[in-house]
Design a protein around this motif. Structure first.
Motif, PDB file in Angstrom:
ATOM      1  N   ILE A 417       0.863  -1.180   0.000  1.00  0.00           N
ATOM      2  CA  ILE A 417       0.000   0.000   0.000  1.00  0.00           C
ATOM      3  C   ILE A 417       0.897   1.226   0.000  1.00  0.00           C
ATOM      4  CG2 ILE A 417      -1.764   1.296   1.253  1.00  0.00           C
ATOM      5  CD1 ILE A 417      -2.680  -1.352   2.506  1.00  0.00           C
ATOM      6  N   ALA A 418       0.711   2.065  -1.010  1.00  0.00           N
ATOM      7  CA  ALA A 418       1.580   3.244  -1.119  1.00  0.00           C
ATOM      8  C   ALA A 418       0.965   4.246  -2.084  1.00  0.00           C
ATOM      9  CB  ALA A 418       2.964   2.841  -1.608  1.00  0.00           C
ATOM     10  N   VAL A 419       1.534   5.451  -2.081  1.00  0.00           N
ATOM     11  CA  VAL A 419       1.095   6.468  -3.031  1.00  0.00           C
ATOM     12  C   VAL A 419       1.399   6.021  -4.455  1.00  0.00           C
ATOM     13  CG1 VAL A 419       1.477   8.838  -3.820  1.00  0.00           C
ATOM     14  CG2 VAL A 419       1.308   8.349  -1.383  1.00  0.00           C
ATOM     15  N   MET A 420       2.536   5.340  -4.615  1.00  0.00           N
ATOM     16  CA  MET A 420       2.906   4.787  -5.920  1.00  0.00           C
ATOM     17  C   MET A 420       3.883   3.651  -5.696  1.00  0.00           C
ATOM     18  SD  MET A 420       5.432   7.830  -7.330  1.00  0.00           S
ATOM     19  CE  MET A 420       4.232   9.115  -6.964  1.00  0.00           C
ATOM     20  N   GLY A 421       4.170   2.882  -6.759  1.00  0.00           N
ATOM     21  CA  GLY A 421       5.120   1.793  -6.668  1.00  0.00           C
ATOM     22  C   GLY A 421       6.535   2.285  -6.451  1.00  0.00           C
ATOM     23  N   ALA A 422       7.411   1.371  -6.003  1.00  0.00           N
ATOM     24  CA  ALA A 422       8.777   1.749  -5.652  1.00  0.00           C
ATOM     25  C   ALA A 422       9.532   2.359  -6.821  1.00  0.00           C
ATOM     26  CB  ALA A 422       9.523   0.524  -5.123  1.00  0.00           C
ATOM     27  N   GLU A 423       9.408   1.777  -7.997  1.00  0.00           N
ATOM     28  CA  GLU A 423      10.149   2.276  -9.152  1.00  0.00           C
ATOM     29  C   GLU A 423       9.745   3.707  -9.482  1.00  0.00           C
ATOM     30  OE1 GLU A 423      10.990   1.119 -13.853  1.00  0.00           O
ATOM     31  OE2 GLU A 423       9.932  -0.279 -12.531  1.00  0.00           O
ATOM     32  N   ALA A 424       8.446   3.951  -9.528  1.00  0.00           N
ATOM     33  CA  ALA A 424       7.968   5.303  -9.837  1.00  0.00           C
ATOM     34  C   ALA A 424       8.355   6.292  -8.742  1.00  0.00           C
ATOM     35  CB  ALA A 424       6.451   5.287 -10.017  1.00  0.00           C
ATOM     36  N   VAL A 426      10.968   6.182  -6.581  1.00  0.00           N
ATOM     37  CA  VAL A 426      12.396   6.485  -6.610  1.00  0.00           C
ATOM     38  C   VAL A 426      12.718   7.435  -7.757  1.00  0.00           C
ATOM     39  CG1 VAL A 426      14.686   5.495  -7.004  1.00  0.00           C
ATOM     40  CG2 VAL A 426      13.086   4.368  -5.434  1.00  0.00           C
ATOM     41  N   ASN A 427      12.115   7.184  -8.898  1.00  0.00           N
ATOM     42  CA  ASN A 427      12.354   8.066 -10.050  1.00  0.00           C
ATOM     43  C   ASN A 427      11.833   9.473  -9.780  1.00  0.00           C
ATOM     44  OD1 ASN A 427      13.160   8.356 -12.964  1.00  0.00           O
ATOM     45  ND2 ASN A 427      11.000   8.925 -13.118  1.00  0.00           N
ATOM     46  N   ALA A 428      10.670   9.568  -9.112  1.00  0.00           N
ATOM     47  CA  ALA A 428      10.085  10.883  -8.840  1.00  0.00           C
ATOM     48  C   ALA A 428      10.946  11.699  -7.877  1.00  0.00           C
ATOM     49  CB  ALA A 428       8.677  10.711  -8.258  1.00  0.00           C
ATOM     50  N   VAL A 429      11.523  11.033  -6.872  1.00  0.00           N
ATOM     51  CA  VAL A 429      12.283  11.747  -5.836  1.00  0.00           C
ATOM     52  C   VAL A 429      13.728  11.996  -6.264  1.00  0.00           C
ATOM     53  CG1 VAL A 429      13.114  11.643  -3.461  1.00  0.00           C
ATOM     54  CG2 VAL A 429      10.807  10.837  -4.018  1.00  0.00           C
ATOM     55  N   TYR A 430      14.322  11.012  -6.939  1.00  0.00           N
ATOM     56  CA  TYR A 430      15.762  11.077  -7.206  1.00  0.00           C
ATOM     57  C   TYR A 430      16.102  11.196  -8.689  1.00  0.00           C
ATOM     58  CZ  TYR A 430      16.026   9.366  -2.395  1.00  0.00           C
ATOM     59  OH  TYR A 430      15.894   9.217  -1.033  1.00  0.00           O
ATOM     60  N   ALA A 431      15.194  11.646  -9.506  1.00  0.00           N
ATOM     61  CA  ALA A 431      15.423  11.671 -10.962  1.00  0.00           C
ATOM     62  C   ALA A 431      16.695  12.417 -11.333  1.00  0.00           C
ATOM     63  CB  ALA A 431      14.215  12.299 -11.659  1.00  0.00           C
ATOM     64  N   ASN A 432      16.906  13.579 -10.762  1.00  0.00           N
ATOM     65  CA  ASN A 432      18.091  14.379 -11.111  1.00  0.00           C
ATOM     66  C   ASN A 432      19.384  13.703 -10.658  1.00  0.00           C
ATOM     67  OD1 ASN A 432      16.506  16.335 -12.282  1.00  0.00           O
ATOM     68  ND2 ASN A 432      16.378  17.588 -10.424  1.00  0.00           N
ATOM     69  N   ALA A 445      23.166   0.468  -8.513  1.00  0.00           N
ATOM     70  CA  ALA A 445      23.266   0.209  -7.072  1.00  0.00           C
ATOM     71  C   ALA A 445      22.534   1.275  -6.274  1.00  0.00           C
ATOM     72  CB  ALA A 445      24.743   0.160  -6.659  1.00  0.00           C
ATOM     73  N   PHE A 446      22.650   2.513  -6.714  1.00  0.00           N
ATOM     74  CA  PHE A 446      21.959   3.614  -6.036  1.00  0.00           C
ATOM     75  C   PHE A 446      20.439   3.428  -6.108  1.00  0.00           C
ATOM     76  CE2 PHE A 446      19.839   7.759  -6.163  1.00  0.00           C
ATOM     77  CZ  PHE A 446      20.323   8.342  -4.993  1.00  0.00           C
ATOM     78  N   VAL A 447      19.943   3.098  -7.287  1.00  0.00           N
ATOM     79  CA  VAL A 447      18.498   2.898  -7.474  1.00  0.00           C
ATOM     80  C   VAL A 447      18.020   1.721  -6.630  1.00  0.00           C
ATOM     81  CG1 VAL A 447      16.721   2.213  -9.129  1.00  0.00           C
ATOM     82  CG2 VAL A 447      18.416   3.935  -9.765  1.00  0.00           C
ATOM     83  N   ALA A 448      18.798   0.625  -6.614  1.00  0.00           N
ATOM     84  CA  ALA A 448      18.412  -0.559  -5.833  1.00  0.00           C
ATOM     85  C   ALA A 448      18.340  -0.237  -4.344  1.00  0.00           C
ATOM     86  CB  ALA A 448      19.396  -1.694  -6.089  1.00  0.00           C
ATOM     87  N   GLU A 453      14.919   0.921   0.477  1.00  0.00           N
ATOM     88  CA  GLU A 453      14.465   1.826   1.540  1.00  0.00           C
ATOM     89  C   GLU A 453      12.958   2.076   1.433  1.00  0.00           C
ATOM     90  OE1 GLU A 453      16.759   5.326   1.026  1.00  0.00           O
ATOM     91  OE2 GLU A 453      18.632   4.460   1.822  1.00  0.00           O
ATOM     92  N   TYR A 454      12.519   2.287   0.213  1.00  0.00           N
ATOM     93  CA  TYR A 454      11.091   2.569  -0.011  1.00  0.00           C
ATOM     94  C   TYR A 454      10.232   1.353   0.354  1.00  0.00           C
ATOM     95  CZ  TYR A 454       6.907   4.393  -2.347  1.00  0.00           C
ATOM     96  OH  TYR A 454       5.648   4.854  -2.627  1.00  0.00           O
ATOM     97  N   GLU A 455      10.690   0.172  -0.072  1.00  0.00           N
ATOM     98  CA  GLU A 455       9.939  -1.048   0.232  1.00  0.00           C
ATOM     99  C   GLU A 455       9.839  -1.260   1.739  1.00  0.00           C
ATOM    100  OE1 GLU A 455       8.354  -2.875  -1.836  1.00  0.00           O
ATOM    101  OE2 GLU A 455       9.276  -2.764  -3.821  1.00  0.00           O
ATOM    102  N   GLN A 456      10.919  -0.946   2.455  1.00  0.00           N
ATOM    103  CA  GLN A 456      10.906  -1.096   3.916  1.00  0.00           C
ATOM    104  C   GLN A 456       9.928  -0.115   4.554  1.00  0.00           C
ATOM    105  OE1 GLN A 456      14.752  -0.654   5.718  1.00  0.00           O
ATOM    106  NE2 GLN A 456      14.082  -1.394   7.716  1.00  0.00           N
ATOM    107  N   ASP A 457       9.840   1.075   3.974  1.00  0.00           N
ATOM    108  CA  ASP A 457       8.956   2.119   4.503  1.00  0.00           C
ATOM    109  C   ASP A 457       7.489   1.714   4.408  1.00  0.00           C
ATOM    110  OD1 ASP A 457       8.609   4.797   5.594  1.00  0.00           O
ATOM    111  OD2 ASP A 457       7.756   5.311   3.641  1.00  0.00           O
ATOM    112  N   ILE A 458       7.146   0.976   3.333  1.00  0.00           N
ATOM    113  CA  ILE A 458       5.743   0.586   3.127  1.00  0.00           C
ATOM    114  C   ILE A 458       5.509  -0.887   3.461  1.00  0.00           C
ATOM    115  CG2 ILE A 458       5.402   2.357   1.358  1.00  0.00           C
ATOM    116  CD1 ILE A 458       5.560   0.048  -0.731  1.00  0.00           C
ATOM    117  N   ASP A 459       6.423  -1.504   4.195  1.00  0.00           N
ATOM    118  CA  ASP A 459       6.283  -2.914   4.567  1.00  0.00           C
ATOM    119  C   ASP A 459       4.919  -3.162   5.201  1.00  0.00           C
ATOM    120  OD1 ASP A 459       7.560  -5.624   5.180  1.00  0.00           O
ATOM    121  OD2 ASP A 459       6.863  -4.959   7.153  1.00  0.00           O
TER     122      ASP A 459
END
Length: 506
Positions: A417-424, A426-432, A445-448, A453-459
């Motif tokens: 349960i989350a605002v969006m999936g992990a891939e989206a 991470v891209n939204a927050v760290y795109a630059n 490695a950075f993306v992984a 971290e995101y998956e742990q947050d929404i565990d």
């Protein structure tokens, strides 16, 4: 007088001229009275208005058969257009008979069945049937008053033309016979005259068009018997009126399917929610509605331990299970149907959210989504949300998530349960930052790491500890968990708001 009456009755029961019977038979169409006999319990039909317009030539029963009967032992009211009489067109007495039988169904608190096969109004009789207080418009007014008070089911065997097309439209469900049934406001000739478009009745308003594209039809049936069986099956899940509870049946076990094995570990991999539903509910009880339209959402009736349930599930096999304007409308109407007739709701959630983009924005995705969320909010029947795999963004809201007062929000171990999936995310927050990392391995490695971290947050166990979800259960325990929770909720007090009605975002 006895012989004269017998002869008059015989003429009326025979319907129109033999050539019209032959023409219908050539198309695979049954006589209206045969349809009634196939639908209702033997010997139960009591006809009203048999001699309507009997003094006119060639208008037996004025082209419509109305009365009361029993279907599987339960009282119903019904009407059936006789297409051997002026192509089933409406005269003034036709209209009056239809209005009367709907009014009677409401008075008796029994389902209303429409067996439709009509060319629409008789233009020659328009002054008598069209504009008045008991004119054709009164049919629709009466149907609207009946809506949600009694079940209304339609089997469509031929045309339902012009204003007459609204009789099916105001019904709960419409079963259409492929190749013969059609609905349209203007004939192909009228369309060409008004717009210049050359089309056919089948291409414009045939059964496949309405069951797969417009959503006005609910069931595409191969034969007339199939359509009648569909109406009978539909009514078997519903009470006779809004004050009653759905009829229980003998409890059956499920198929014993391994529900855990049906859900792939990767949320990118699709699975068929229909198979999941069939493995969860009583074996053979799932009755899907609108199977051909907006297939990214599965809706239908089922039984759980013998008790009727309305099921709403996202189906990732189609468009990834994303909600579109049509699927939002499909859900809204089904939820309102269940709420009207005291059918508890089960939401099986595997939703990425609502579709985005210029095309759906122009189609009013916000408006349609708001309508779905309104229906979920207003539904006061017992409802349970099961997060099977993912519930992202407003999709969680549309599937009766925690904010919408379900009896419970249940998560499976595969739930996210989350605002969006992990891939989206991470891209939204760290795109630059991601774009600034030149080395491929370092970037990966950075993306992984950020995804972890995101998956742990929404565990899901974290969400359970925060009471976002009420429990986490193994797939094999879900059926028993649902049976117990729905049993406890049977006596639920139902109230939403003190008002006449809300303003629907349509």
């Amino acid at each position: 007088m006895g012989d004269e009456l017998a002869q008059a009755r015989k003429r009326v029961l025979a319907g129109g001229a033999e050539r019209y019977h032959a023409a219908n038979a050539a198309k695979g169409k049954l006589f209206a009275r045969e349809r009634i006999a196939l639908l209702v319990d033997e010997g139960s039909f009591v006809e009203d208005g048999l001699y309507a317009n009997s003094l006119a030539d060639g208008l037996p029963a004025d082209g419509v058969i109305t009365g009361i009967a029993r279907v599987d032992g339960r009282e119903v009211c019904l009407m059936a257009n006789d297409s051997t009489v002026k192509a089933g067109s409406w005269g003034a007495r036709t209209v009056e008979k239809i209005i009367r039988i709907i009014e009677r169904a409401v008075q008796y608190g029994v389902p209303m069945i429409y067996l439709v096969d009509s060319a629409g109004a008789r233009i020659t009789d328009q002054v008598e049937l069209f504009p008045g207080r008991r004119g054709a418009g009164k049919i629709f007014h009466t149907q609207v008053k009946a809506s949600g008070a009694i079940p209304q089911a339609c089997a469509l065997f031929g045309p339902s033309a012009a204003g007459g097309a609204y009789i099916p439209a105001f019904c709960d469900i419409v079963a259409m016979v492929d190749g013969n049934a059609s609905m349209y406001l203007g004939s192909d000739r009228m369309v060409e005259m008004v717009t210049g478009e050359k089309t056919t009745l089948e291409a414009m308003g045939g059964a496949r068009v309405h069951c797969a594209e417009s959503g006005v039809g609910h069931f595409l049936c191969k034969t007339e018997q199939d359509a009648l069986d569909t109406v009978r099956a539909y009514l078997s899940y519903l009470p006779s009126n809004w004050e009653q509870t759905p009829p229980a049946a003998e409890a059956k076990s499920s198929t014993g399917a391994d529900l855990g094995a049906l859900v792939p570990a990767s949320e990118r991999q699709a699975f068929d929610m229909r198979r999941y539903v069939k493995g969860l509910v009583d074996e053979g009880s799932f009755f899907e509605i609108q199977a051909l339209w907006a297939k990214e959402l599965t809706v239908g009736f089922a039984r759980l331990n013998g008790e009727v349930l309305g099921v709403v599930g996202n189906n990732s096999m189609f468009k990834g299970g994303v909600l579109f304007p049509d699927s939002a409308d499909k859900a809204s109407r089904f939820v309102q149907l269940c709420d009207a007739f005291n059918v508890p709701l089960l939401f099986l959630c595997d939703v990425p959210g609502f579709m985005v983009g210029s095309a759906v924005e122009k189609q009013g995705i916000i408006r349609h989504g708001a309508k779905m969320i309104t229906a979920i909010s207003e539904a006061t029947v017992p409802k349970i949300c099961v997060v099977v795999r993912k519930a992202y963004g407003a999709g969680l809201y549309a599937m009766a998530g925690p904010s919408f007062e379900p009896e419970a929000t249940i998560a499976l171990p595969t739930a996210k349960i989350a605002v969006m999936g992990a891939e989206a995310a991470v891209n939204a927050v760290y795109a630059n930052k991601i774009a600034a990392i030149a080395d491929d391995e370092e970037r990966a490695a950075f993306v992984a790491a950020r995804r972890a971290e995101y998956e742990q947050d929404i565990d899901i166990m974290r969400l359970a500890s925060e009471l976002v979800v009420d429990t986490v259960v193994e797939p094999g325990d879900l059926r028993d968990e649902l049976i117990r929770r729905y049993r406890a909720a049977r006596g639920k007090e139902r109230f939403f708001a003190r008002r006449r009605h809300g303003v629907t975002p349509v």
